[in-house]
Every structure is written in C-alpha cells, then in structure tokens.
Design an enzyme around this catalytic site. Structure first.
Site, mmCIF file in Angstrom:
data_model
loop_
_atom_site.group_PDB
_atom_site.id
_atom_site.type_symbol
_atom_site.label_atom_id
_atom_site.label_comp_id
_atom_site.label_asym_id
_atom_site.label_seq_id
_atom_site.Cartn_x
_atom_site.Cartn_y
_atom_site.Cartn_z
ATOM 1 N N CYS A 25 129.433 -62.900 46.696
ATOM 2 C CA CYS A 25 129.522 -61.559 46.115
ATOM 3 C C CYS A 25 128.578 -61.356 44.942
ATOM 4 O O CYS A 25 128.062 -60.255 44.737
ATOM 5 C CB CYS A 25 130.965 -61.238 45.706
ATOM 6 S SG CYS A 25 131.735 -62.444 44.595
ATOM 7 N N HIS A 81 135.659 -62.389 41.739
ATOM 8 C CA HIS A 81 135.044 -61.355 42.561
ATOM 9 C C HIS A 81 134.038 -60.611 41.687
ATOM 10 O O HIS A 81 134.146 -60.627 40.453
ATOM 11 C CB HIS A 81 136.101 -60.385 43.100
ATOM 12 C CG HIS A 81 135.572 -59.448 44.145
ATOM 13 N ND1 HIS A 81 134.815 -59.871 45.216
ATOM 14 C CD2 HIS A 81 135.681 -58.087 44.283
ATOM 15 C CE1 HIS A 81 134.493 -58.830 45.965
ATOM 16 N NE2 HIS A 81 134.995 -57.741 45.409
ATOM 17 N N ASP A 101 131.871 -51.769 45.812
ATOM 18 C CA ASP A 101 132.451 -53.058 46.200
ATOM 19 C C ASP A 101 132.179 -53.265 47.682
ATOM 20 O O ASP A 101 132.810 -52.645 48.540
ATOM 21 C CB ASP A 101 133.961 -53.066 45.918
ATOM 22 C CG ASP A 101 134.618 -54.411 46.242
ATOM 23 O OD1 ASP A 101 133.944 -55.291 46.815
ATOM 24 O OD2 ASP A 101 135.818 -54.569 45.940
#
Length: 225
Positions: A25, A81, A101
């Site tokens: 990520c 994250h 996201d």
C-alpha cells in the site's frame, strides 16, 4: 476530467486506472500521488495531497470496507495501512476533503467524513490495543524522502511473503534505499497534543510528518492553512 469537473459531478474514478500491487500500500500511494498530479486531479506538485500511515504499537488496526476482507462488513485487521487524503480549498461552498484508498470498497475517492464514519468507525467500541494513530506526511515531502527496498516482505531465508511490484524499488532523492519502518512505526506517545497552527505547521517540514489520534483527523484537515 479535471479537478473542477470531479468536484461538480461527484464522480468516482476506476481504481484499475491506477497502479496497485496487493500488500504494498505504501508504494501504491506513492505512485498514486504522482499520477493524481499527472492526470490533473490534484495539484501538479501534489501540494494538496497528504500521505497517511495508519498503525499502532501492536500493529493491529481494524478497518472496515476493505476489499481484502472475506467478511460481509469488509473488516480487516491490518498491521498498517496507507491512504492518500486530498485537501480541498475553502470558500463559500467548500468541497469535502477526499480519501483515496485503493484497497477500499467505498467510492474512489470517498469524502473524508464518510470514510471516517464507515471505514474507521470511531463509534465502534474496541479494546485499547486496537486504537488507531495517523501519521500524516505532506505528499511533496514524502515523494522526496520515502524509500523501500521491500525487505519487510521477505521471510528469514529471503523468500517473498507477497510478490513485489515489477518496477524497481523506490529510492529517496538523497539515495536512501529503505526507511519504510520509520513511517509505520507509530506509538501513542508520538501523537501531538497541540491544536490549530501548532498541530498542523510541522506537517510541511518534517520528513515523517506528524502523528495524531483518530479523533483529531477531520479537525486536522480543517485547520491546515
């Protein structure tokens, strides 16, 4: 579509138009910030973008509406994250700040207030060890300073835990090859306690930005000058 067209139409973008490698990520968001500027969705210098690392000391953070989940509510317990938040200008009719996201099943991008309500869910009572903290880094700083040689994705004998992206690892402008841990190592004692300018000014100058609590997230972006 220009930034203004996106604001007027309220349209979402197709996630498949952006680079995405599962479990990477931080690299996905690094490339996302660059591409949002290239596409004219964000400022060309990424000055309206902020990279946000979400984690805690236990490396256990619950987030909902994540595509990696096998549950109906989409909850996942990540070790950390990374998302991108785009701050919108203020005026007579300001647009909502947006969350990008790539791993979320919510609209892409999603208004910050909705993302907080449905993904972070501050009203959901959890144990203290699941408390989430947010390291906010101004995107131009992040794009200059971030580096990852992906060592965190190898086991003790050097095998990949998850297959890496096909492109070369990201190296910082100063030649640093790995500092990812500096970004996702987040402790409760790192969180700032000030308000207003005291809470926001350092995000523009510090390589690692500032750490805030989930209750400060929306207020933080409303106070950035």
């Amino acid at each position: 579509m220009t930034t203004s067209e996106l604001e007027v139409s309220g349209s979402s973008w197709d996630v498949s138009q952006f680079q995405h490698t599962p479990y990477y990520c931080e690299e996905n968001v690094y490339l996302l910030c660059k591409e949002l500027g290239t596409k004219g969705i964000a400022d060309a210098q990424s000055s309206d973008l902020y990279v946000v690392f979400i984690s805690n000391e236990k490396k256990q953070i619950p987030l909902w509406h994540q595509k990696a989940s096998s549950r109906a509510d989409g909850v996942v317990l990540w070790d950390y994250h990374v998302i991108c938040i785009q701050r919108k200008g203020r005026g007579d009719s300001p647009s909502p700040h947006l969350v990008w996201d790539l791993d979320s099943s919510l609209p892409f991008p999603c208004p910050l207030a909705r993302y907080v309500s449905e993904t972070i869910r501050p009203d959901f009572q959890t144990f203290s060890e699941f408390q989430r903290y947010f390291r906010i880094v101004h995107a131009p700083v992040f794009l200059r300073c971030f580096a990852s040689d992906r060592r965190h994705m190898k086991d003790s004998v050097g095998n990949w835990l998850h297959q890496p992206p096909l492109y070369q690892p990201i190296v910082a402008e100063d030649g640093t090859v790995h500092n990812l841990n500096d970004y996702f190592d987040i402790r409760a004692t790192d969180a700032v306690t000030g308000t207003g300018a005291d809470m926001t000014n350092e995000v523009f100058t510090k390589k690692l930005g500032v750490v805030i609590t989930e209750s400060q997230l929306e207020e933080f972006f409303s106070q950035i000058p």
